[in-house]
Design a protein around this motif. Structure first.
Motif, PDB file in Angstrom:
ATOM      1  N   LEU A  14       0.824  -1.207   0.000  1.00 47.39           N
ATOM      2  CA  LEU A  14       0.000   0.000   0.000  1.00 47.39           C
ATOM      3  C   LEU A  14       0.859   1.257   0.000  1.00 47.39           C
ATOM      4  CD1 LEU A  14      -2.828  -1.025   2.509  1.00 47.39           C
ATOM      5  CD2 LEU A  14      -2.884  -1.041   0.019  1.00 47.39           C
ATOM      6  N   ALA A  15       1.976   1.214   0.711  1.00 46.35           N
ATOM      7  CA  ALA A  15       2.890   2.362   0.712  1.00 46.35           C
ATOM      8  C   ALA A  15       3.469   2.595  -0.679  1.00 46.35           C
ATOM      9  CB  ALA A  15       4.011   2.144   1.724  1.00 46.35           C
ATOM     10  N   ILE A  16       3.806   1.517  -1.374  1.00 42.44           N
ATOM     11  CA  ILE A  16       4.339   1.634  -2.734  1.00 42.44           C
ATOM     12  C   ILE A  16       3.269   2.184  -3.680  1.00 42.44           C
ATOM     13  CG2 ILE A  16       5.179   0.309  -4.714  1.00 42.44           C
ATOM     14  CD1 ILE A  16       6.552  -1.566  -2.698  1.00 42.44           C
ATOM     15  N   ILE A  17       2.025   1.731  -3.517  1.00 42.29           N
ATOM     16  CA  ILE A  17       0.926   2.210  -4.360  1.00 42.29           C
ATOM     17  C   ILE A  17       0.783   3.721  -4.230  1.00 42.29           C
ATOM     18  CG2 ILE A  17      -1.594   2.201  -4.608  1.00 42.29           C
ATOM     19  CD1 ILE A  17      -1.494  -0.792  -3.847  1.00 42.29           C
ATOM     20  N   ILE A  18       0.809   4.222  -3.005  1.00 42.89           N
ATOM     21  CA  ILE A  18       0.688   5.662  -2.784  1.00 42.89           C
ATOM     22  C   ILE A  18       1.877   6.396  -3.400  1.00 42.89           C
ATOM     23  CG2 ILE A  18       0.717   7.460  -1.010  1.00 42.89           C
ATOM     24  CD1 ILE A  18      -0.886   5.575   0.776  1.00 42.89           C
ATOM     25  N   THR A  19       3.065   5.832  -3.238  1.00 40.40           N
ATOM     26  CA  THR A  19       4.273   6.465  -3.782  1.00 40.40           C
ATOM     27  C   THR A  19       4.217   6.557  -5.298  1.00 40.40           C
ATOM     28  OG1 THR A  19       5.585   5.615  -1.926  1.00 40.40           O
ATOM     29  CG2 THR A  19       6.784   6.345  -3.884  1.00 40.40           C
ATOM     30  N   VAL A  20       3.797   5.478  -5.945  1.00 41.78           N
ATOM     31  CA  VAL A  20       3.707   5.467  -7.411  1.00 41.78           C
ATOM     32  C   VAL A  20       2.686   6.494  -7.880  1.00 41.78           C
ATOM     33  CG1 VAL A  20       3.060   4.084  -9.418  1.00 41.78           C
ATOM     34  CG2 VAL A  20       4.467   3.077  -7.615  1.00 41.78           C
ATOM     35  N   MET A  21       1.574   6.605  -7.175  1.00 42.58           N
ATOM     36  CA  MET A  21       0.547   7.572  -7.577  1.00 42.58           C
ATOM     37  C   MET A  21       1.053   9.002  -7.477  1.00 42.58           C
ATOM     38  SD  MET A  21      -3.234   6.229  -6.389  1.00 42.58           S
ATOM     39  CE  MET A  21      -2.898   6.398  -4.631  1.00 42.58           C
ATOM     40  N   VAL A  22       1.751   9.329  -6.395  1.00 43.84           N
ATOM     41  CA  VAL A  22       2.207  10.709  -6.233  1.00 43.84           C
ATOM     42  C   VAL A  22       3.335  11.033  -7.213  1.00 43.84           C
ATOM     43  CG1 VAL A  22       3.996  10.345  -4.481  1.00 43.84           C
ATOM     44  CG2 VAL A  22       2.685  12.473  -4.485  1.00 43.84           C
ATOM     45  N   LEU A  23       4.140  10.048  -7.566  1.00 44.55           N
ATOM     46  CA  LEU A  23       5.196  10.271  -8.549  1.00 44.55           C
ATOM     47  C   LEU A  23       4.618  10.482  -9.946  1.00 44.55           C
ATOM     48  CD1 LEU A  23       7.917   7.649  -7.466  1.00 44.55           C
ATOM     49  CD2 LEU A  23       7.973  10.142  -7.176  1.00 44.55           C
ATOM     50  N   GLY A  24       3.388  10.031 -10.144  1.00 43.75           N
ATOM     51  CA  GLY A  24       2.746  10.205 -11.450  1.00 43.75           C
ATOM     52  C   GLY A  24       2.103  11.562 -11.639  1.00 43.75           C
ATOM     53  N   LEU A  25       2.114  12.397 -10.596  1.00 43.47           N
ATOM     54  CA  LEU A  25       1.517  13.733 -10.732  1.00 43.47           C
ATOM     55  C   LEU A  25       2.373  14.613 -11.634  1.00 43.47           C
ATOM     56  CD1 LEU A  25       0.422  14.472  -7.041  1.00 43.47           C
ATOM     57  CD2 LEU A  25      -1.065  13.962  -8.985  1.00 43.47           C
ATOM     58  N   ALA A  26       1.714  15.334 -12.521  1.00 44.35           N
ATOM     59  CA  ALA A  26       2.425  16.236 -13.436  1.00 44.35           C
ATOM     60  C   ALA A  26       2.888  17.480 -12.686  1.00 44.35           C
ATOM     61  CB  ALA A  26       1.507  16.633 -14.591  1.00 44.35           C
ATOM     62  N   VAL A  27       4.131  17.868 -12.907  1.00 50.98           N
ATOM     63  CA  VAL A  27       4.685  19.067 -12.271  1.00 50.98           C
ATOM     64  C   VAL A  27       4.366  20.280 -13.140  1.00 50.98           C
ATOM     65  CG1 VAL A  27       6.794  20.208 -11.477  1.00 50.98           C
ATOM     66  CG2 VAL A  27       6.536  17.720 -11.228  1.00 50.98           C
ATOM     67  N   PRO A  28       3.832  21.354 -12.560  1.00 54.95           N
ATOM     68  CA  PRO A  28       3.516  22.556 -13.353  1.00 54.95           C
ATOM     69  C   PRO A  28       4.750  23.089 -14.070  1.00 54.95           C
ATOM     70  CG  PRO A  28       2.546  22.695 -11.170  1.00 54.95           C
ATOM     71  CD  PRO A  28       3.454  21.509 -11.151  1.00 54.95           C
ATOM     72  N   LYS A  29       4.566  23.561 -15.304  1.00 58.35           N
ATOM     73  CA  LYS A  29       5.686  24.089 -16.082  1.00 58.35           C
ATOM     74  C   LYS A  29       6.018  25.520 -15.670  1.00 58.35           C
ATOM     75  CE  LYS A  29       4.508  21.224 -20.088  1.00 58.35           C
ATOM     76  NZ  LYS A  29       5.564  20.255 -19.813  1.00 58.35           N
ATOM     77  N   GLY A  30       5.057  26.202 -15.063  1.00 58.38           N
ATOM     78  CA  GLY A  30       5.292  27.571 -14.604  1.00 58.38           C
ATOM     79  C   GLY A  30       5.322  27.649 -13.095  1.00 58.38           C
ATOM     80  N   SER A  31       5.264  28.868 -12.595  1.00 56.66           N
ATOM     81  CA  SER A  31       5.384  29.065 -11.152  1.00 56.66           C
ATOM     82  C   SER A  31       4.187  29.804 -10.557  1.00 56.66           C
ATOM     83  CB  SER A  31       6.653  29.868 -10.845  1.00 56.66           C
ATOM     84  OG  SER A  31       6.634  31.119 -11.533  1.00 56.66           O
ATOM     85  N   THR A  32       3.071  29.811 -11.272  1.00 55.17           N
ATOM     86  CA  THR A  32       1.887  30.530 -10.786  1.00 55.17           C
ATOM     87  C   THR A  32       0.798  29.552 -10.370  1.00 55.17           C
ATOM     88  OG1 THR A  32       0.827  30.660 -12.967  1.00 55.17           O
ATOM     89  CG2 THR A  32       2.434  32.383 -12.412  1.00 55.17           C
ATOM     90  N   TRP A  33      -0.200  30.080  -9.648  1.00 55.40           N
ATOM     91  CA  TRP A  33      -1.342  29.263  -9.256  1.00 55.40           C
ATOM     92  C   TRP A  33      -2.091  28.759 -10.482  1.00 55.40           C
ATOM     93  CZ3 TRP A  33      -1.462  27.401  -4.610  1.00 55.40           C
ATOM     94  CH2 TRP A  33      -0.918  28.122  -3.538  1.00 55.40           C
ATOM     95  N   THR A  34      -2.145  29.577 -11.515  1.00 58.25           N
ATOM     96  CA  THR A  34      -2.808  29.175 -12.750  1.00 58.25           C
ATOM     97  C   THR A  34      -2.130  27.964 -13.371  1.00 58.25           C
ATOM     98  OG1 THR A  34      -3.470  31.469 -13.188  1.00 58.25           O
ATOM     99  CG2 THR A  34      -3.537  29.933 -15.052  1.00 58.25           C
ATOM    100  N   ASP A  35      -0.801  27.988 -13.379  1.00 60.32           N
ATOM    101  CA  ASP A  35      -0.052  26.842 -13.905  1.00 60.32           C
ATOM    102  C   ASP A  35      -0.362  25.582 -13.093  1.00 60.32           C
ATOM    103  OD1 ASP A  35       1.296  28.341 -15.890  1.00 60.32           O
ATOM    104  OD2 ASP A  35       2.744  29.056 -14.401  1.00 60.32           O
ATOM    105  N   LEU A  36      -0.448  25.735 -11.769  1.00 64.71           N
ATOM    106  CA  LEU A  36      -0.741  24.586 -10.907  1.00 64.71           C
ATOM    107  C   LEU A  36      -2.110  24.005 -11.227  1.00 64.71           C
ATOM    108  CD1 LEU A  36      -0.114  22.751  -8.480  1.00 64.71           C
ATOM    109  CD2 LEU A  36      -1.112  24.520  -7.006  1.00 64.71           C
ATOM    110  N   VAL A  37      -3.109  24.888 -11.366  1.00 65.52           N
ATOM    111  CA  VAL A  37      -4.476  24.425 -11.623  1.00 65.52           C
ATOM    112  C   VAL A  37      -4.579  23.776 -12.997  1.00 65.52           C
ATOM    113  CG1 VAL A  37      -6.858  25.164 -11.977  1.00 65.52           C
ATOM    114  CG2 VAL A  37      -5.515  26.109 -10.082  1.00 65.52           C
ATOM    115  N   HIS A  38      -4.001  24.427 -14.019  1.00 68.35           N
ATOM    116  CA  HIS A  38      -4.104  23.906 -15.385  1.00 68.35           C
ATOM    117  C   HIS A  38      -3.330  22.615 -15.579  1.00 68.35           C
ATOM    118  CE1 HIS A  38      -5.321  28.052 -17.257  1.00 68.35           C
ATOM    119  NE2 HIS A  38      -6.263  27.506 -16.519  1.00 68.35           N
TER     120      HIS A  38
END
Length: 209
Positions: A14-38
């Motif tokens: 279960l710990a590995i499952i959570i780790t894999v999921m969070v590593l799959g999150l896309a990192v925003p290309k910019g540094s604004t809240w809009t970039d984070l949301v989009h």
């Protein structure tokens, strides 16, 4: 054998499952809240939903094995069956996110949730069939939430064929229903502490085949 090794292995998966999921999150290309949301807004929401589900299974799994200190081969395989469905969460969550909640990925995600729920029910019933399994039946009673949840999953699958986004609503409802701590096992253990300890000792002396 005692359930401690099974629980340790399950916790690791279960710990590995959570780790894999969070590593799959896309990192925003910019540094604004809009970039984070989009870039990551939807991904964070689907990650949160799946994270809650993993947490729910981890908590209920822990409570379940408080009532079953020893296990046999049938329980081991039933537990592996549950871990199989849970290990698919990173894949189905990522597909759901990357396709912006398209129809087929939403249906597959719902099938994943339904499969895990069925697998947990099989695990619970497998344990209940072992010597001393009456503790499971006494502690959980009629298990209304366990009966209603699959129905909500099926309704979500049906809605996914109409409007995929609507299909997520029942899945969120199930997560909210189970998010509240389940006190049934804790209450049972408090009122039957001595009886549970004695019958656990009997189970170790006369293990299930």
């Amino acid at each position: 054998m005692t359930s401690s090794r099974l629980e340790a292995f399950s916790d690791g998966v279960l710990a590995i499952i959570i780790t894999v999921m969070v590593l799959g999150l896309a990192v925003p290309k910019g540094s604004t809240w809009t970039d984070l949301v989009h870039t990551s807004g939807l991904g964070l929401l689907t990650y949160l939903l799946s994270f809650v589900y993993v947490g729910i299974y981890w908590s209920n799994h822990h409570h379940l094995f408080q009532l079953r200190p020893t296990v046999n081969g049938a329980v081991l395989w039933a537990n592996l069956h549950l871990l199989l469905w849970l290990s698919l969460y990173p894949f189905t969550t990522a597909w759901l996110t990357e396709t912006r909640v398209a129809q087929v990925p939403t249906i597959v995600y719902g099938l994943n949730l339904l499969g895990a729920a069925i697998a947990y029910t099989i695990l619970q019933r497998t344990i209940a069939r072992q010597p001393g399994g009456d503790r499971i039946r006494e502690a959980f009673g009629h298990d209304v939430k366990g009966i209603v949840s699959p129905l909500l999953y099926l309704s979500g699958l049906s809605l996914s064929f109409v409007v995929p986004w609507l299909g997520l609503i029942p899945y969120v409802i199930v997560a909210v229903v189970w998010l509240a701590p389940d006190r049934r096992v804790e209450r049972y253990l408090r009122t039957h502490a001595t009886d549970v300890s004695e019958r656990a000792a009997d189970d170790e002396e006369d293990p299930a085949p």
